[in-house]
Design an enzyme around this catalytic site. Structure first.
Site, PDB file in Angstrom:
ATOM      1  N   HIS A  59       0.835  -1.211   0.000  1.00 43.89           N
ATOM      2  CA  HIS A  59       0.000   0.000   0.000  1.00 43.89           C
ATOM      3  C   HIS A  59       0.873   1.265   0.000  1.00 43.89           C
ATOM      4  CE1 HIS A  59      -3.165  -2.714   2.146  1.00 43.89           C
ATOM      5  NE2 HIS A  59      -2.971  -3.052   0.894  1.00 43.89           N
TER       6      HIS A  59
ATOM      7  N   HIS B 244      -9.388  -1.874  -4.629  1.00 46.69           N
ATOM      8  CA  HIS B 244      -8.251  -2.229  -3.783  1.00 46.69           C
ATOM      9  C   HIS B 244      -7.354  -3.257  -4.464  1.00 46.69           C
ATOM     10  CE1 HIS B 244      -5.835  -2.357  -0.216  1.00 46.69           C
ATOM     11  NE2 HIS B 244      -5.719  -3.661  -0.451  1.00 46.69           N
TER      12      HIS B 244
ATOM     13  N   ASP C 286      -3.419  -2.862  -4.975  1.00 44.84           N
ATOM     14  CA  ASP C 286      -2.420  -3.885  -4.652  1.00 44.84           C
ATOM     15  C   ASP C 286      -1.521  -4.169  -5.862  1.00 44.84           C
ATOM     16  OD1 ASP C 286      -3.026  -4.398  -1.981  1.00 44.84           O
ATOM     17  OD2 ASP C 286      -4.368  -6.073  -2.439  1.00 44.84           O
TER      18      ASP C 286
ATOM     19  N   HIS D 207      -1.146 -11.300  -4.913  1.00 47.29           N
ATOM     20  CA  HIS D 207       0.238 -10.833  -4.784  1.00 47.29           C
ATOM     21  C   HIS D 207       1.249 -11.749  -5.476  1.00 47.29           C
ATOM     22  CE1 HIS D 207      -0.868  -7.536  -2.262  1.00 47.29           C
ATOM     23  NE2 HIS D 207      -1.435  -8.318  -1.373  1.00 47.29           N
TER      24      HIS D 207
HETATM   25 ZN   LIG Z   1      -3.921  -4.609  -0.129  1.00 49.17          ZN
END
Ligand SMILES: [Zn+2]
Length: 295
Positions: A76, A233, A237, A260
């Site tokens: 973030h 969001h 990311d 991720h």
């Molecule tokens: Zn996040």
């Protein structure tokens, strides 16, 4: 033309780590053009460049460095840096993760705004992919980059929960769009997974103040900031993980249900495709079975 940018003055912030539940203190310092963003874990004597080759644990957040001396939940903060075009910083952290703050990038933008900007005379050299590339090996998920003149992201998600369901968004990543449409979007967590995460030593600092809490009936802690805050969001990311390219990226990224691990894999592929000569002497991260293909 854009020039390599740092902050004007050092700035500090402290806050709770979402996984450890510890108070973490961060000091962010200006750095010269060409330095990149470098993290320093002052309590463990580790210095870790914000580059995809140094990505470590990627399960619930993005960590840089080797286990035990790594810094987690960098995404973030890095998204805010990328959104603002800030590519040169020294980030000193006195613990194993960055503070979660409110779970979005907005407080990090405020910290960076407080520090001001220092533009160098060195032009930014973006990484431009010349052919499409796809991250493979993740059934039911998709992540690819196609050549494009700017950085744009098309992201879709499909969660089997009525509070989220299917959401999709396409956005060109400019400082204005990042600040207005992405930075305020908060991370989210399911109450049903909370006990499991705690049993694994994670989410000890998670609270209604730093994530959207999703219970059986829906969102449990107030109004959303956007009706589609969840997919926003996910893009935030992705931008944070893409910052591990070390330079701005030009291309159209298309993602479906990625995370991720896939984001970091794509960023490594972009670096390998664009920076091969520079990378020959750098440490390589283990592949964990995923493969990549260029077409
Ligand atoms: Zn996040």
């Amino acid at each position: 033309m854009k020039f390599e940018t740092s902050i004007r003055a050092s700035v500090s912030v402290s806050g709770m780590g979402v996984h450890t539940g510890r108070e973490i203190r961060v000091h962010i310092h200006p750095q010269a053009a060409g330095s990149g963003i470098v993290f320093s874990r002052t309590d463990a004597g580790a210095t870790i460049p914000a580059q995809a080759e140094y990505a470590g644990r990627l399960d619930y957040a993005t960590a840089l460095g080797e286990p035990g001396r790594d810094i987690s939940t960098v995404e973030h903060f890095l998204a805010a840096c990328y959104g603002e075009g800030i590519g040169n910083l020294l980030v000193e952290v006195d613990g194993p993760e960055m503070p979660i703050l409110d779970g979005s990038s907005l407080p990090w933008l405020e910290v960076l705004d407080k520090a001001g900007r220092m533009e160098s005379s060195l032009p930014v050299a973006p990484l431009r992919v010349s052919s499409a590339a796809t991250v493979t090996g993740f059934p039911g998920k998709h992540l690819e980059i196609r050549p494009a003149a700017d950085l744009r992201v098309t992201y879709s998600i499909d969660f089997p929960h009525p509070a989220i369901g299917k959401q999709a968004m396409t956005v060109v990543i400019t400082p204005e769009n990042f600040r207005k449409h992405l930075a305020p979007a908060r991370t989210f967590g399911f109450l049903a997974e909370y006990e499991f995460l705690k049993s694994k030593g994670l989410a000890r600092g998670a609270s209604a103040e730093n994530c959207i809490v999703i219970g059986e009936a829906g969102v449990e802690n107030g109004e959303l900031r956007f009706a589609d805050e969840f997919v926003r969001h996910k893009i935030l990311d992705l931008v944070g993980d893409l910052a591990l390219a070390g330079r701005p990226v030009l291309g159209h990224i298309v993602a479906h249900r990625a995370g991720h691990r896939m984001h970091a894999q794509l960023t490594r592929m972009i670096r390998e495709a664009c920076l091969v000569p520079d990378l020959l002497s750098m440490p390589r991260s283990s592949g964990r079975g995923e493969s990549v293909s260029f077409r």
